[in-house]
Design an enzyme around this catalytic site. Sequence first.
Site, PDB file in Angstrom:
ATOM      1  N   LYS A  39     -42.437  -6.844  32.068  1.00  0.00           N
ATOM      2  CA  LYS A  39     -41.490  -5.903  31.470  1.00  0.00           C
ATOM      3  C   LYS A  39     -42.218  -4.941  30.519  1.00  0.00           C
ATOM      4  O   LYS A  39     -41.962  -3.743  30.521  1.00  0.00           O
ATOM      5  CB  LYS A  39     -40.445  -6.704  30.695  1.00  0.00           C
ATOM      6  CG  LYS A  39     -39.155  -5.989  30.482  1.00  0.00           C
ATOM      7  CD  LYS A  39     -38.165  -6.988  29.926  1.00  0.00           C
ATOM      8  CE  LYS A  39     -36.834  -6.405  29.657  1.00  0.00           C
ATOM      9  NZ  LYS A  39     -35.981  -7.355  28.935  1.00  0.00           N
ATOM     10  N   PHE A 155     -23.010  -3.430  17.636  1.00  0.00           N
ATOM     11  CA  PHE A 155     -21.701  -3.385  18.314  1.00  0.00           C
ATOM     12  C   PHE A 155     -21.730  -2.520  19.564  1.00  0.00           C
ATOM     13  O   PHE A 155     -20.704  -1.996  19.983  1.00  0.00           O
ATOM     14  CB  PHE A 155     -20.639  -2.877  17.336  1.00  0.00           C
ATOM     15  CG  PHE A 155     -20.521  -3.743  16.106  1.00  0.00           C
ATOM     16  CD1 PHE A 155     -19.821  -4.942  16.158  1.00  0.00           C
ATOM     17  CD2 PHE A 155     -21.130  -3.384  14.915  1.00  0.00           C
ATOM     18  CE1 PHE A 155     -19.721  -5.760  15.036  1.00  0.00           C
ATOM     19  CE2 PHE A 155     -21.034  -4.193  13.789  1.00  0.00           C
ATOM     20  CZ  PHE A 155     -20.333  -5.387  13.850  1.00  0.00           C
ATOM     21  N   LEU A 156     -22.918  -2.345  20.134  1.00  0.00           N
ATOM     22  CA  LEU A 156     -22.999  -1.440  21.288  1.00  0.00           C
ATOM     23  C   LEU A 156     -22.443  -2.064  22.554  1.00  0.00           C
ATOM     24  O   LEU A 156     -22.484  -3.270  22.759  1.00  0.00           O
ATOM     25  CB  LEU A 156     -24.436  -0.972  21.505  1.00  0.00           C
ATOM     26  CG  LEU A 156     -25.570  -1.993  21.562  1.00  0.00           C
ATOM     27  CD1 LEU A 156     -25.674  -2.606  22.933  1.00  0.00           C
ATOM     28  CD2 LEU A 156     -26.866  -1.313  21.171  1.00  0.00           C
ATOM     29  N   GLU A 158     -22.573  -2.059  26.774  1.00  0.00           N
ATOM     30  CA  GLU A 158     -23.465  -1.696  27.864  1.00  0.00           C
ATOM     31  C   GLU A 158     -22.926  -0.454  28.556  1.00  0.00           C
ATOM     32  O   GLU A 158     -21.718  -0.294  28.716  1.00  0.00           O
ATOM     33  CB  GLU A 158     -23.579  -2.842  28.860  1.00  0.00           C
ATOM     34  CG  GLU A 158     -24.380  -3.979  28.294  1.00  0.00           C
ATOM     35  CD  GLU A 158     -24.555  -5.114  29.279  1.00  0.00           C
ATOM     36  OE1 GLU A 158     -24.391  -4.905  30.487  1.00  0.00           O
ATOM     37  OE2 GLU A 158     -24.862  -6.224  28.809  1.00  0.00           O
ATOM     38  N   PHE A 272      -8.890  -1.128  24.312  1.00  0.00           N
ATOM     39  CA  PHE A 272      -8.968  -2.519  24.779  1.00  0.00           C
ATOM     40  C   PHE A 272      -7.599  -3.102  25.097  1.00  0.00           C
ATOM     41  O   PHE A 272      -7.325  -4.274  24.881  1.00  0.00           O
ATOM     42  CB  PHE A 272      -9.775  -3.392  23.798  1.00  0.00           C
ATOM     43  CG  PHE A 272     -11.242  -3.232  24.049  1.00  0.00           C
ATOM     44  CD1 PHE A 272     -11.860  -2.034  23.776  1.00  0.00           C
ATOM     45  CD2 PHE A 272     -11.986  -4.253  24.622  1.00  0.00           C
ATOM     46  CE1 PHE A 272     -13.205  -1.831  24.066  1.00  0.00           C
ATOM     47  CE2 PHE A 272     -13.328  -4.064  24.915  1.00  0.00           C
ATOM     48  CZ  PHE A 272     -13.937  -2.854  24.635  1.00  0.00           C
ATOM     49  N   ALA A 275      -5.164  -3.490  31.148  1.00  0.00           N
ATOM     50  CA  ALA A 275      -4.991  -4.712  31.946  1.00  0.00           C
ATOM     51  C   ALA A 275      -5.908  -4.646  33.153  1.00  0.00           C
ATOM     52  O   ALA A 275      -6.288  -3.571  33.604  1.00  0.00           O
ATOM     53  CB  ALA A 275      -3.537  -4.811  32.394  1.00  0.00           C
ATOM     54  N   GLY A 280     -15.556  -9.774  31.449  1.00  0.00           N
ATOM     55  CA  GLY A 280     -16.775 -10.485  31.841  1.00  0.00           C
ATOM     56  C   GLY A 280     -17.935  -9.949  31.029  1.00  0.00           C
ATOM     57  O   GLY A 280     -17.744  -9.426  29.927  1.00  0.00           O
ATOM     58  N   CYS A 283     -21.434 -10.817  26.922  1.00  0.00           N
ATOM     59  CA  CYS A 283     -21.047 -10.983  25.514  1.00  0.00           C
ATOM     60  C   CYS A 283     -19.723 -11.726  25.315  1.00  0.00           C
ATOM     61  O   CYS A 283     -19.707 -12.800  24.722  1.00  0.00           O
ATOM     62  CB  CYS A 283     -20.980  -9.629  24.840  1.00  0.00           C
ATOM     63  SG  CYS A 283     -22.545  -8.763  24.932  1.00  0.00           S
ATOM     64  N   ARG A 350     -23.857 -10.076  35.052  1.00  0.00           N
ATOM     65  CA  ARG A 350     -23.665 -11.372  34.381  1.00  0.00           C
ATOM     66  C   ARG A 350     -22.173 -11.612  34.116  1.00  0.00           C
ATOM     67  O   ARG A 350     -21.484 -10.737  33.625  1.00  0.00           O
ATOM     68  CB  ARG A 350     -24.459 -11.407  33.069  1.00  0.00           C
ATOM     69  CG  ARG A 350     -25.956 -11.571  33.316  1.00  0.00           C
ATOM     70  CD  ARG A 350     -26.736 -11.519  32.036  1.00  0.00           C
ATOM     71  NE  ARG A 350     -26.769 -10.168  31.484  1.00  0.00           N
ATOM     72  CZ  ARG A 350     -27.329  -9.854  30.317  1.00  0.00           C
ATOM     73  NH1 ARG A 350     -27.875 -10.790  29.573  1.00  0.00           N
ATOM     74  NH2 ARG A 350     -27.335  -8.613  29.877  1.00  0.00           N
TER      75      ARG A 350
END
Length: 468
Positions: A39, A155-156, A158, A272, A275, A280, A283, A350
Amino acid sequence: MGEGVSIAVVGSGYVGLVAAACFAEIGHRVVCVDNDEGKVRMLREGGVPIHEDYLPELLNRHRANRVEFTTDLKAATEGAQAIFIAVGTPQSETGSADMSYVDAVASEIARSIGDYKVIVEKSTVPVYTNEWIRKVLERNGVPQDLFDVASNPEFLREGTAVVDFLHADRIVLGAETERAAALLRAIYEPLTSGAYYRTAHAVPGARSADDPPPVLLTTTKAAEIIKHASNAFLAAKISFINVVANICEAAGADVEDVARGMGMDTRIGPKFLRAGIGYGGSCFPKDVAAFRHVAEQMNIEFGLLEEVEKINAEQKRRFFRKVRAALWTFRGKKIAALGLAFKGGTDDVRESPALEIVELMLREGAMVRAYDPAAAARASETIPAGEQMQYLDDAYEAARDADAVVILNDWQEFAELDLKRLRAALRYPIVVDGRNLFDPEAMAAQGFTYLSVGRPVAHPVREAIHSR
Ligand code: UGA
């Protein structure tokens, strides 16, 4: 923006890499450390291991100038005034956060402290982690006046990580000494003073020189709890609206209207409340479990979080049953699955509800033709391509001769699909939408049977046979 602060960031995952690039962007000198040699080589050679808006630009702008990559933790931390720990805290078997990476990094840092440093915890960690880091350093013989431990949760999200970092709602600094607080303030000063937003190349976003992000200076423990509590609360908000959506379905109401009406109350807020098929990612599932575990350790009843998890698990199964009911049975059916990542805008699979639903469909004998703008490579590591599972290069290809389209995440590209073309590609015009991307009436007018979440089923509009 002055000379900047010398910063080491340990860990080059989402949080570490984005923080490193953004610290360089606001004028600091950053060394980013990772023990994954492949990496580090990739990053040095100009590669970017994650799909993230603005990240390639920032890394190009600052690579070899203000941001370097190395596997040498000792060298990186020796020269740093602040060391940010951004290594993973995966979920252990009990649900608690596995702190072994943080522990290992803290012991290694201890060996390279020759002058005063602030060690800042940026990974999501349970309360008391700062105290543990302090103990590890003391046990390794580091004198108390040579270091402080602080907490600066991130608090970022993705997909929008760079913008979230540079245009934060708030910057939370947990520190126990004035010296540590002063260094942390200096690090964020280009943002909090508004100076960054005046620079010519500033990444655009909601903040500006006149409206810079506020700082909350608090204790390390409060900062740690703020992070866990924020993620758990957001997850609870999603589970709440998902159950409300199910009530709307049963009652024949539209959850989008209900969410709009609730969100107009400033005490609730509109965000947020979308619905869908459940949350997922790397976090929310992990952090809800970890926070529940923290409460358990303290003998505090937090059954609410268990309910949040239960609702989330059931929401995925419920959607799967909805697809099955629309098709009668899966065996021998061809399903176009749009979306594999846990949400749109990322290649991260993930804890992806999309993959879970694809797996359930495969198990019942469906042939799945999947498309995601970024996540196919990652998804194929979990579900390899084969006779039953195919990865396609665009949505229309995936839909060719399919018995139905199933929408599993919210890429903007899906919302902008050419519906005529989509319909022409399909064997049967059935769309089951887990992210409510379309207007039911518009779908019906285009000739689709359209099922979504928390809204009445829309049937194709046909000319009435007996009308005159
Ligand atoms: C989340 C938080 O939003 C960030 O503030 C936090 O920093 C991050 O976790 C973290 O702890 O590192 P992220 O996992 O990237 O960020 O993704 P979100 O955009 O929050 O979405 C999480 C899940 O909830 C996704 O599956 C998404 O589809 C779902 N979601 C989100 C909904 O189902 N409905 C909504 O209204 C919002």
